[in-house]
Design an enzyme around this catalytic site. Structure first.
Site, mmCIF file in Angstrom:
data_model
loop_
_atom_site.group_PDB
_atom_site.id
_atom_site.type_symbol
_atom_site.label_atom_id
_atom_site.label_comp_id
_atom_site.label_asym_id
_atom_site.label_seq_id
_atom_site.Cartn_x
_atom_site.Cartn_y
_atom_site.Cartn_z
ATOM 1 N N ILE A 58 0.842 -1.206 0.000
ATOM 2 C CA ILE A 58 0.000 0.000 0.000
ATOM 3 C C ILE A 58 0.872 1.249 0.000
ATOM 4 C CG2 ILE A 58 -1.726 1.306 1.308
ATOM 5 C CD1 ILE A 58 -2.817 -1.431 2.306
ATOM 6 N N GLN A 63 -13.179 2.768 5.553
ATOM 7 C CA GLN A 63 -13.741 2.481 4.226
ATOM 8 C C GLN A 63 -12.681 2.462 3.136
ATOM 9 O OE1 GLN A 63 -16.143 6.372 3.754
ATOM 10 N NE2 GLN A 63 -15.369 6.068 1.695
ATOM 11 N N ALA A 64 -11.387 2.587 3.520
ATOM 12 C CA ALA A 64 -10.354 2.687 2.491
ATOM 13 C C ALA A 64 -10.329 1.468 1.579
ATOM 14 C CB ALA A 64 -8.990 2.901 3.138
ATOM 15 N N PHE A 65 -10.677 0.301 2.136
ATOM 16 C CA PHE A 65 -10.637 -0.937 1.335
ATOM 17 C C PHE A 65 -11.828 -1.055 0.389
ATOM 18 C CE2 PHE A 65 -14.135 -3.575 2.870
ATOM 19 C CZ PHE A 65 -14.561 -2.810 3.942
ATOM 20 N N ARG A 104 -3.844 1.335 10.929
ATOM 21 C CA ARG A 104 -4.651 0.824 12.041
ATOM 22 C C ARG A 104 -4.716 1.928 13.087
ATOM 23 N NH1 ARG A 104 -6.444 -2.382 9.198
ATOM 24 N NH2 ARG A 104 -6.385 -4.654 9.275
ATOM 25 N N THR A 142 -4.420 5.490 7.414
ATOM 26 C CA THR A 142 -5.329 4.477 6.861
ATOM 27 C C THR A 142 -4.820 3.084 7.250
ATOM 28 O OG1 THR A 142 -4.100 4.376 4.780
ATOM 29 C CG2 THR A 142 -5.991 5.872 4.843
ATOM 30 N N GLU A 150 -12.443 1.935 17.328
ATOM 31 C CA GLU A 150 -13.478 1.848 16.288
ATOM 32 C C GLU A 150 -14.385 0.627 16.414
ATOM 33 O OE1 GLU A 150 -10.760 1.568 12.829
ATOM 34 O OE2 GLU A 150 -11.688 -0.366 12.402
#
Ligand code: NAD
Length: 329
Positions: free
Chosen positions: A155, A296-298, A234, A232, A263
């Site tokens: 990434i 929601q990045a994935f 953890r 983005t 979260e």
């Protein structure tokens, strides 16, 4: 073979149902998060398929194993939420999806940078209210700015390629330098030096005992005043309460979070009718220079399809005695 998918959303049902085709897997979708209380739902399921906020500590694993579960198939790359020693002790195999779309996460990190810099969240609300003024919306050119990439795996490398395309200067921190980054002209530095030099810092390393609270009050004090931090990776890579002081003092000029240490109790749920009990998150949400997205990045079509295909393949190969993508402690 019966497979129970915890924390499954509508989009998981869609992608998994499509990917399963005519395989012998009998998929059951469970919207509840896996916890000690919900673990009994997996009684009789040989395979439990879990996502990032499912609890997979020793107690939960023990309950699953007692109910006949033999395989934990993670729908994620990260496995920091699994007690691997306990899994091994109980004879539970754990598999994961090591890569599905590094582009999905990298592009989301860039989306946060662009939105924060050009204040798109504020402009969107303003024009909808009929306010067409521009005060407070001044951004900066990304071209020529220094960007620090912390963790230069799949990434981080995808992110670095995009930022190089903007004409940014790349700094990197990773115990294992990536030749691709070096080819892009990145300079590898120690973390404190990267924090001092970079205007934008983006976190792409895994959460481990070494990276927990990598960003804390001390590291925040090393930043250039007004720097931008994007996480983005953890949530626990960052000591979240320390961000509030840094934002109040202006030391941190922009903050983009897709992940949050606490979260698990909040994200992926509609809690809009309820009072927000998390005071740290509530305070962060008051800053105009903070954007928070709920992990929601994935979430791209391509990533969902790849997660479903690899997860099902992991299960089928494990059942055939030829496992792949095993996670070991
Ligand atoms: P990867 O394994 O390809 O890369 C991780 C990199 O981090 C490696 O190069 C590794 O050497 C480096 N690293 C390890 N320890 C480090 C440390 N102490 N300091 C700096 N770098 C360190 O993983 P990836 O596919 O690039 O994913 C990175 C992380 O992104 C995952 O671990 C996961 O936590 C997170 N992620 C988030 C989402 C999301 O939706 N927000 C989705 C997928 C992954």
């Amino acid at each position: 073979m019966r497979v129970l998918l915890f924390s499954s959303q509508h989009y998981d049902q869609e992608s998994f149902t499509q990917a399963t085709g005519h395989s012998a897997l009998d998929l059951h979708f469970q919207p509840a998060r896996l916890t000690l209380d919900t673990a009994p739902l997996a009684q009789g399921y040989e395979v439990v398929c879990a996502f990032i906020n499912d609890e997979l500590d020793a107690q939960v694993l023990q309950r699953l194993a007692a109910g006949g579960t033999r395989l934990i198939a993670l729908r994620s790359a990260g496995y920091n939420h699994v007690d691997l020693a306990a899994a091994q002790h109980l004879g539970l195999a754990v598999v994961r999806v090591p890569a599905y779309s590094p582009h999905a996460v990298a592009e989301h990190a860039v989306a946060l940078i662009l939105a924060l810099n050009r204040r798109l969240h504020r402009a969107y609300n303003r024009t909808r209210e009929g306010d067409f003024t521009l005060h407070g919306l001044t951004g900066f050119d990304l071209h020529g700015k220094t960007v620090g990439v912390v963790g230069t795996g799949q990434i981080g490398a995808a992110f670095a390629r995009i930022m190089a395309g903007f004409g940014c200067e790349l700094l990197a921190y990773d115990p294992y330098p990536n030749p691709e980054l070096l080819a892009l002209g990145a300079r590898y530095l120690e973390l404190p030096d990267l924090l001092r030099e970079a205007r934008i810092i983006s976190l792409h390393c895994p959460l481990t005992e070494h990276t927990r609270h990598l960003i804390n009050a001390q590291s925040l004090s090393q930043l250039q005043p007004g720097a931008m931090l994007i996480n983005t990776g953890r949530g626990a890579l960052v000591d979240t309460p320390a961000l509030i002081d840094a934002l109040k003092s202006g030391q941190l000029g922009y903050l983009g979070l897709d992940v949050y240490e606490e979260e698990a109790q909040l994200f992926f749920e509609d809690r809009s009718d309820l009072p927000l009990q998390d005071d740290v998150l509530a305070r962060l949400l008051t800053f105009p220079n903070v954007i928070i997205t709920a992990h929601q990045a994935f979430l791209t079509r391509e990533a969902l399809d790849a997660i479903a295909a690899t997860t099902l393949d992991n299960i089928i190969r494990w059942a055939a005695g030829n496992p792949q993508n095993l996670v070991s402690g």
